[in-house]
Design an enzyme around this catalytic site. Structure first.
Site, PDB file in Angstrom:
ATOM      1  N   ASP A 139       0.853  -1.192   0.000  1.00  0.00           N
ATOM      2  CA  ASP A 139       0.000   0.000   0.000  1.00  0.00           C
ATOM      3  C   ASP A 139       0.888   1.241   0.000  1.00  0.00           C
ATOM      4  O   ASP A 139       1.348   1.676  -1.053  1.00  0.00           O
ATOM      5  CB  ASP A 139      -0.927  -0.086   1.220  1.00  0.00           C
ATOM      6  CG  ASP A 139      -1.945   1.038   1.290  1.00  0.00           C
ATOM      7  OD1 ASP A 139      -2.110   1.756   0.296  1.00  0.00           O
ATOM      8  OD2 ASP A 139      -2.572   1.209   2.353  1.00  0.00           O
ATOM      9  N   PHE A 185     -10.223  -0.568   0.262  1.00  0.00           N
ATOM     10  CA  PHE A 185      -9.782  -1.473   1.319  1.00  0.00           C
ATOM     11  C   PHE A 185     -10.321  -2.864   1.052  1.00  0.00           C
ATOM     12  O   PHE A 185     -11.523  -3.048   0.888  1.00  0.00           O
ATOM     13  CB  PHE A 185     -10.220  -0.963   2.690  1.00  0.00           C
ATOM     14  CG  PHE A 185      -9.375  -1.538   3.785  1.00  0.00           C
ATOM     15  CD1 PHE A 185      -8.121  -1.006   4.055  1.00  0.00           C
ATOM     16  CD2 PHE A 185      -9.815  -2.634   4.513  1.00  0.00           C
ATOM     17  CE1 PHE A 185      -7.310  -1.565   5.043  1.00  0.00           C
ATOM     18  CE2 PHE A 185      -9.006  -3.196   5.501  1.00  0.00           C
ATOM     19  CZ  PHE A 185      -7.755  -2.658   5.773  1.00  0.00           C
ATOM     20  N   ASP A 220      -7.270  -8.524   6.554  1.00  0.00           N
ATOM     21  CA  ASP A 220      -8.260  -8.276   7.603  1.00  0.00           C
ATOM     22  C   ASP A 220      -8.687  -6.827   7.694  1.00  0.00           C
ATOM     23  O   ASP A 220      -8.058  -5.928   7.118  1.00  0.00           O
ATOM     24  CB  ASP A 220      -7.662  -8.646   8.959  1.00  0.00           C
ATOM     25  CG  ASP A 220      -6.660  -7.594   9.433  1.00  0.00           C
ATOM     26  OD1 ASP A 220      -5.747  -7.255   8.642  1.00  0.00           O
ATOM     27  OD2 ASP A 220      -6.797  -7.085  10.552  1.00  0.00           O
TER      28      ASP A 220
HETATM   29  P1  IMP Z   1       1.935  -0.363   3.774  1.00  0.00           P
HETATM   30  O1  IMP Z   1       3.005  -0.341   4.817  1.00  0.00           O
HETATM   31  O2  IMP Z   1       1.087   0.871   3.801  1.00  0.00           O
HETATM   32  O3  IMP Z   1       2.425  -0.711   2.393  1.00  0.00           O
HETATM   33  O4  IMP Z   1       0.903  -1.450   4.207  1.00  0.00           O
HETATM   34  C1  IMP Z   1       1.125  -2.770   4.080  1.00  0.00           C
HETATM   35  C2  IMP Z   1       0.328  -3.508   5.140  1.00  0.00           C
HETATM   36  O5  IMP Z   1      -0.917  -2.855   5.445  1.00  0.00           O
HETATM   37  C3  IMP Z   1      -0.021  -4.849   4.592  1.00  0.00           C
HETATM   38  O6  IMP Z   1       0.878  -5.794   5.101  1.00  0.00           O
HETATM   39  C4  IMP Z   1      -1.427  -5.084   5.082  1.00  0.00           C
HETATM   40  O7  IMP Z   1      -1.385  -5.856   6.250  1.00  0.00           O
HETATM   41  C5  IMP Z   1      -1.998  -3.735   5.425  1.00  0.00           C
HETATM   42  N1  IMP Z   1      -2.968  -3.282   4.414  1.00  0.00           N
HETATM   43  C6  IMP Z   1      -2.812  -2.302   3.490  1.00  0.00           C
HETATM   44  N2  IMP Z   1      -3.880  -2.164   2.723  1.00  0.00           N
HETATM   45  C7  IMP Z   1      -4.764  -3.094   3.141  1.00  0.00           C
HETATM   46  C8  IMP Z   1      -6.090  -3.472   2.713  1.00  0.00           C
HETATM   47  O8  IMP Z   1      -6.690  -2.943   1.758  1.00  0.00           O
HETATM   48  N3  IMP Z   1      -6.666  -4.488   3.419  1.00  0.00           N
HETATM   49  C9  IMP Z   1      -6.074  -5.114   4.454  1.00  0.00           C
HETATM   50  N4  IMP Z   1      -4.826  -4.808   4.872  1.00  0.00           N
HETATM   51  C10 IMP Z   1      -4.185  -3.811   4.228  1.00  0.00           C
END
Ligand code: IMP
Ligand code: MG
Length: 175
Positions: free
Chosen positions: A101, A150, A157
């Site tokens: 993300d 999301f 989750d």
């Molecule tokens: P980042 O550090 O923002 O790239 O987020 C990565 C982590 O956020 C992932 O390992 C997911 O656990 C969680 N995450 C990000 N987007 C989503 C989503 O749409 N649904 C569920 N978990 C998410």
């Protein structure tokens, strides 16, 4: 409050097809020694992916990396645990996460694994959301690219719920 979309975004069948494609691509392009999966979100994806690799000597380790509270927005701070007995000195690592993300999790984890002595780290995610990237990082192997939104199911989750669903669904705002 959130509600689930009327139809799955990706069905269990579509996910399995993608897992097969990804595993073949990885096996062709990267000879690695150990899979490091990120808990809790990647527990389903990593276990499905692992079972397609032809190399029987690959080791598997799970690390807990959490940045989410009970919200759908990243807290931006990463807690890493369960990594005390991780021995990857001189090893080639395949880092596996459910979704990319903002990129902060992957960026921190790659750094962490390099500091632990990994010879090489390449990453694989089942999903990526390009719209919200903050860190200048790309995953080496990506399954599905989605718009901002999301998603839950297949390990993903919302506040700990929905992980056990075999399909991937979008959560929508109720109002
Ligand atoms: P980042 O550090 O923002 O790239 O987020 C990565 C982590 O956020 C992932 O390992 C997911 O656990 C969680 N995450 C990000 N987007 C989503 C989503 O749409 N649904 C569920 N978990 C998410
Ligand atoms: Mg996660």
């Amino acid at each position: 409050m959130y509600k689930m979309s009327l139809m799955p975004l990706y069905t269990a069948e579509a996910i399995q097809e993608m897992v097969q494609i990804l595993s073949e691509k990885i096996a062709r392009n990267y000879k690695f020694d150990v899979v490091v999966g990120l808990l809790t979100g990647s527990f389903v994806f990593a276990s499905d992916l692992c079972r397609h690799f032809p190399n029987k000597k690959i080791k598997v380790h799970f690390i807990k990396a959490s940045s989410y509270g009970d919200a759908t927005e990243s807290s931006g701070k990463l807690n890493i645990s369960l990594a005390d007995d991780l021995d990857i000195t001189g090893k080639k690592v395949l880092l596996v996460d459910d979704i990319l993300d903002t990129g902060l999790t992957l960026q921190e984890m790659v750094k962490f694994l390099q500091e632990k002595g990994a010879a090489e780290v390449r990453s694989c995610v089942l999903l990526e959301k390009r719209a919200r990237r903050k860190a200048n990082i790309k995953a080496d192997f990506v399954g599905f690219s989605i718009e901002d939104g999301f998603v839950v199911g297949y390990g993903l989750d919302c506040a700990g719920e929905y992980r056990t669903m075999p399909d991937i669904w979008t959560l929508e705002n109720e109002n």
